[in-house]
Design an enzyme around this catalytic site. Structure first.
Site, PDB file in Angstrom:
ATOM      1  N   LYS A  80     -24.956  22.978  19.714  1.00  0.00           N
ATOM      2  CA  LYS A  80     -25.710  24.000  20.457  1.00  0.00           C
ATOM      3  C   LYS A  80     -27.077  24.231  19.825  1.00  0.00           C
ATOM      4  O   LYS A  80     -27.201  24.392  18.603  1.00  0.00           O
ATOM      5  CB  LYS A  80     -24.909  25.299  20.482  1.00  0.00           C
ATOM      6  CG  LYS A  80     -25.568  26.444  21.260  1.00  0.00           C
ATOM      7  CD  LYS A  80     -24.696  27.679  21.178  1.00  0.00           C
ATOM      8  CE  LYS A  80     -25.324  28.878  21.841  1.00  0.00           C
ATOM      9  NZ  LYS A  80     -24.491  30.089  21.679  1.00  0.00           N
ATOM     10  N   SER A 156     -23.684  32.558  25.573  1.00  0.00           N
ATOM     11  CA  SER A 156     -24.854  31.711  25.465  1.00  0.00           C
ATOM     12  C   SER A 156     -24.541  30.224  25.219  1.00  0.00           C
ATOM     13  O   SER A 156     -25.458  29.400  25.211  1.00  0.00           O
ATOM     14  CB  SER A 156     -25.760  32.211  24.336  1.00  0.00           C
ATOM     15  OG  SER A 156     -25.106  32.179  23.081  1.00  0.00           O
ATOM     16  N   SER A 180     -20.279  34.628  23.128  1.00  0.00           N
ATOM     17  CA  SER A 180     -21.013  33.436  23.550  1.00  0.00           C
ATOM     18  C   SER A 180     -20.209  32.149  23.564  1.00  0.00           C
ATOM     19  O   SER A 180     -20.669  31.147  24.094  1.00  0.00           O
ATOM     20  CB  SER A 180     -22.251  33.250  22.663  1.00  0.00           C
ATOM     21  OG  SER A 180     -23.204  34.238  22.943  1.00  0.00           O
TER      22      SER A 180
END
Length: 485
Positions: A80, A156, A180
């Protein structure tokens, strides 16, 4: 083995099984990598889940012996793009303000994934600074849900969840400061696990994300992969400010047997915002499944003032965001301008970016007290069950704020009326997970959210594996997928 055969393996196998094929010498790491690249290119135009492709460096790494060994030998994955540097890759944190910054070092969790044999083939998308439950940014655009092009993949870690759900890779790295990992896992119909505070390494770039609320881990296709990844990556890194206890036995052992009958507290509502009927139905289905498996489920209310809690959380987020932005300005030699930042970030900085040290300290003390309060509550229960979200996954654009005049209270309502449950367990430090047990009438995934006692990852993993055996989800493949059928 031919490329078509490897595609068939990746259609159905998780990371644990793929690594076994590699260790036996029946599949070569380079073959897995090239297959994963082909799969990514097949779906990426529809998903927009990749921040940067790292194919050349991944191909170079296949020539080392390390990728053919280890717990996750040869398994391709993505990291990520949020405070998780990969050597030589752009680290944008989802923001235009970072320009083309490229790290000359790696986060410890990436180092440990490589040591376990993983092949890093790219970075996945994140919203700016990870502060949205939808992965949409001015830098990369919107990451779309493989179950519906019009809906968000969550945030996220939305890029990670979309790629795993679409069967590009069996797992993808993410991190979680307020939901997230769990929110996008719920939105995309895959498994998302947030470990206890301090169990996972955050260094060397981060000491403690958001006063300890943030932690890295992964989104996975199977529960056993999540456990294996903990075995490969858990434990404090050099100089960490604190550490959660690492269990003496491997986490993968926890998924091999059903847990003892558990006492489960069911929470259907939290705070002033209502839970929609489809979410109540999903969490009710999860509760009934748990009861059918021999667990005791009891409806309760949590002793939490949600609005006061969120005010303290955003004090921490605001002060941390101000620090990030100021540090970025120092690194590049000139200050970050407001127009370089997204509206959401500007609102947070405007209302919480200039809090005093005393206000920040009071917020940290408040959430630590909450952790102790919930630990007392957990003396009577093994697990807390809630919805992940109050409704179905949002449509693209619903959480992409454009009005800079919006108040912080309005921002908080926009995001946390959608997900009031997840951030609580970042603040308390408890492990928590989203398990894909339900789909709405419109065919959108609806995860069930479970939180356990601090340091008791094995209880949650054992329960998740039991639920997976009772109601498997791997056979449910979204319309946008990389499979060859």
């Amino acid at each position: 083995m031919g490329m078509q055969d490897i595609h068939q393996l990746m259609d159905s196998e998780d990371a644990t099984a793929l690594a076994e094929w590699v260790r036996r010498g029946e599949v070569q790491p380079g073959e897995l990598l090239e297959t994963a690249i082909e799969r990514l290119e097949r779906v990426e135009p529809q998903l927009n889940a990749v921040a940067e492709r790292l194919y050349d460096s991944a191909r170079q790494a296949t020539r080392t012996s390390q990728v053919g060994q280890g717990l996750l030998a040869g398994v391709p994955t993505l990291i990520k793009d949020l405070f998780s540097p990969v050597h030589g890759a752009a680290m944008t944190n989802g923001s235009r303000a970072l320009g083309d910054f490229r790290a000359d070092f790696e986060s410890e969790v990436v180092t440990r994934l490589r040591r376990a044999g993983c092949q890093v083939m790219g970075t996945s998308t994140s919203p700016e600074f990870g502060t949205s439950y939808s992965t949409e940014s001015a830098r990369f655009g919107a990451t779309r849900n493989p179950w519906s092009h019009d809906h968000s993949a969550g945030g996220s870690s939305g890029g990670a969840a979309a790629l795993v759900a679409a069967r590009v890779v069996p797992f993808a790295h993410g991190n979680d400061g307020g939901g997230s990992l769990r929110v996008p896992a719920s939105c995309c119909g895959v498994f998302g696990f947030k470990p206890s505070r301090g169990l996972m390494p955050s260094g060397p770039i981060v000491g403690e994300g958001w006063a300890g609320m943030g932690t890295p881990h992964s989104i996975t296709l199977s529960v056993r992969d999540s456990a294996a990844l903990l075995d490969a990556t858990a434990g404090m890194d050099l100089g960490a400010p604190y550490a959660a206890p690492v269990q003496a036995l491997p986490y993968v052992m926890a998924v091999q047997a059903d847990p003892k009958p558990l006492r489960i507290a069911l929470v259907e509502q939290l705070g002033p915002w209502p839970t929609a009927p489809q979410s109540l139905q999903a969490v009710g289905e999860a509760a009934r499944l748990c009861e059918a498996l021999g667990h005791r489920v009891e409806p309760v209310s949590l002793p939490v003032g949600l609005l006061e809690f969120l005010d303290h959380v955003f004090t921490i987020i605001g002060a941390s965001s101000r620090h990030y932005v100021d540090l970025l300005g120092q690194m590049r030699g000139f200050a970050v301008q407001a127009e370089e930042l997204e509206v959401r970030t500007r609102i947070i900085l405007r209302d919480k970016g200039n809090v005093s040290g005393a206000q920040y300290a009071a917020a940290v003390e408040w959430i630590h007290a909450l952790g102790r309060q919930l630990a007392v509550f957990m003396q009577d229960y093994d697990v807390i069950l809630t919805p992940v979200l109050t409704r179905e996954p949002v449509r693209i654009g619903e959480l992409d704020l454009q009005d800079v005049c919006m108040s912080l209270d309005q921002l908080i309502e926009r995001y946390h009326s959608y997900s009031p449950f997840t951030a609580l367990f970042n603040a308390s430090g408890q492990p928590a997970m989203s398990v894909p047990l339900s789909w709405s009438a419109d065919g959108l995934p609806m995860g069930a959210h479970f939180a356990g006692r601090f340091g008791e990852e094995s209880t949650l993993l054992a329960l998740a594996a039991q639920l997976e055996r009772a109601q498997p989800w791997r056979g449910r493949v979204p319309p946008v997928n990389a499979c060859r059928r």
